[in-house]
Design an enzyme around this catalytic site. Structure first.
Site, mmCIF file in Angstrom:
data_model
loop_
_atom_site.group_PDB
_atom_site.id
_atom_site.type_symbol
_atom_site.label_atom_id
_atom_site.label_comp_id
_atom_site.label_asym_id
_atom_site.label_seq_id
_atom_site.Cartn_x
_atom_site.Cartn_y
_atom_site.Cartn_z
ATOM 1 N N ARG A 25 -49.927 87.739 -14.678
ATOM 2 C CA ARG A 25 -49.152 86.889 -15.585
ATOM 3 C C ARG A 25 -48.873 87.608 -16.902
ATOM 4 O O ARG A 25 -47.755 88.025 -17.178
ATOM 5 C CB ARG A 25 -49.897 85.561 -15.820
ATOM 6 C CG ARG A 25 -49.030 84.440 -16.435
ATOM 7 C CD ARG A 25 -48.900 84.534 -17.966
ATOM 8 N NE ARG A 25 -50.179 84.442 -18.634
ATOM 9 C CZ ARG A 25 -50.333 84.659 -19.931
ATOM 10 N NH1 ARG A 25 -49.306 84.974 -20.693
ATOM 11 N NH2 ARG A 25 -51.528 84.606 -20.488
ATOM 12 N N ASP A 26 -49.903 87.802 -17.702
ATOM 13 C CA ASP A 26 -49.732 88.424 -19.008
ATOM 14 C C ASP A 26 -49.256 89.867 -18.880
ATOM 15 O O ASP A 26 -48.510 90.365 -19.720
ATOM 16 C CB ASP A 26 -51.064 88.364 -19.765
ATOM 17 C CG ASP A 26 -50.929 88.732 -21.228
ATOM 18 O OD1 ASP A 26 -49.817 88.649 -21.780
ATOM 19 O OD2 ASP A 26 -51.949 89.104 -21.839
ATOM 20 N N CYS A 251 -47.415 91.795 -25.649
ATOM 21 C CA CYS A 251 -46.913 90.492 -26.041
ATOM 22 C C CYS A 251 -45.450 90.638 -26.417
ATOM 23 O O CYS A 251 -45.129 91.388 -27.353
ATOM 24 C CB CYS A 251 -47.695 89.934 -27.228
ATOM 25 S SG CYS A 251 -47.033 88.371 -27.815
ATOM 26 N N ASN A 260 -53.121 95.196 -22.756
ATOM 27 C CA ASN A 260 -54.418 94.541 -22.683
ATOM 28 C C ASN A 260 -55.508 95.541 -22.320
ATOM 29 O O ASN A 260 -55.240 96.634 -21.820
ATOM 30 C CB ASN A 260 -54.375 93.480 -21.570
ATOM 31 C CG ASN A 260 -53.480 92.312 -21.897
ATOM 32 O OD1 ASN A 260 -53.733 91.566 -22.825
ATOM 33 N ND2 ASN A 260 -52.424 92.149 -21.110
#
Length: 317
Positions: A25-26, A251, A260
């Site tokens: 997802r991220d 982001c 991340n």
């Protein structure tokens, strides 16, 4: 030959850590290209085969804002029946919740900001307005017996506002927990945290009545501090750590945010400390190298590059 890393436990650390895998997802939402649905589904299945038991599957956000995840309705049914794996999904509002619940999602996440600037950039609302928007989402999710995670971004610094006071983060965190969230993930969205700051925030949250056992940490590696910050959190008693396979993601609304914390780099450290994760590092690294091939670029994870040399580009070998 003795396997590496050599296991030497350190005192006062958890015996086991639950990794909250966010790569599907991220990680993928920040890619310039859209990954085919069937590849995403296989990615989730491979992550599960590597031993990950919490894999954030997708986001039910409007495709206009995150086109890379526009296939949530098509993807979720392909992964939702994996035995023993929790598949949380991000929902931005009640409409997103409706879409997720209609497909049988039982783990929901909402995404708040500790700062006004990021709330405006990411949610087009003030912090207070965004919390008011999330309250019925959390209430309805709990009525549907769903587990709710509250993400809180910009906990350690903001690209527009600079340093974020600890008491400001605690105030918004308490609001999320008071509205019914089961779990709180503290996001270092632009990767500026340092270990002392991490422990100070965790202590302040404890003093405000937020227990350590409901807190997860989500570090970005902009300044190379993600692992040291994770260790500081573990020393405080945190046992849930967010990470992204292969170090994917950043982001889209904070340009200074790099990837991340790579799940493989985290697992390597935890293996060396003798902390159980249930993750097979070899399988996980192979999965991240496979995804890097689909993305057409080398994996950012140092551990993946060390264990799977073909995950590097020809210029790096």
């Amino acid at each position: 030959m003795t396997a590496l890393p050599m296991t030497i436990p350190a005192p006062d650390l958890p015996a086991r850590v639950r990794i909250h895998e966010v790569g599907a997802r991220d990680g993928l939402q920040n890619e310039k290209t859209t990954v085919p649905t069937e590849v995403k589904a296989e990615f989730v299945h491979r992550l599960a085969d590597a031993g990950l038991t919490t894999i954030e599957a997708t986001s039910f956000v409007h495709p206009k804002w995150v086109p890379q995840l526009a296939d949530a309705e098509a993807l979720f049914p392909q992964v939702q029946d994996i035995d023993g794996v929790h598949l949380p999904v991000l929902v931005p509002n009640e409409r997103g919740l409706d879409r997720a619940l209609a497909l049988g999602a039982s783990r929901i996440a909402v995404f708040a900001s500790a700062t006004e600037s990021f709330a405006k950039a990411n949610l087009n609302r003030t912090v207070a307005e965004s919390l008011a928007m999330f309250e019925p989402v959390v209430t309805r999710a709990k009525e549907a017996r769903a587990h709710v995670r509250g993400y809180l971004s910009m906990c350690f610094g903001d690209p527009w506002e600079g340093a974020v006071p600890v008491h400001q983060v605690v105030r918004v965190a308490k609001s999320l927990m008071d509205m019914g969230c089961d779990e709180l993930s503290l996001g270092d969205t632009i990767g500026v945290a340092t270990p002392g700051h991490v422990q100070a925030l965790l202590s302040a949250l404890n003093e405000a009545g937020v227990p350590t056992n409901v807190i997860g940490v989500h570090f970005h590696d902009t300044y190379g501090q993600a692992l040291s910050n994770t260790l500081a959190a573990l020393q405080h008693g945190v046992t849930t750590v967010d990470a992204s396979a292969g170090g994917l993601g950043g982001c889209p609304y904070a340009k200074s945010a790099t990837g991340n914390l790579a799940t493989e780099d985290l697992v390597w450290m935890l293996n060396g400390l003798g902390i159980e994760t249930g993750v097979d590092l070899g399988r996980l690294s192979a999965t991240s190298a496979w995804m890097a091939g689909h993305l057409g670029r080398p994996s950012p994870s140092r551990t993946v590059r060390a264990l799977v040399p073909e995950a590097q580009s020809p210029q790096e070998q």
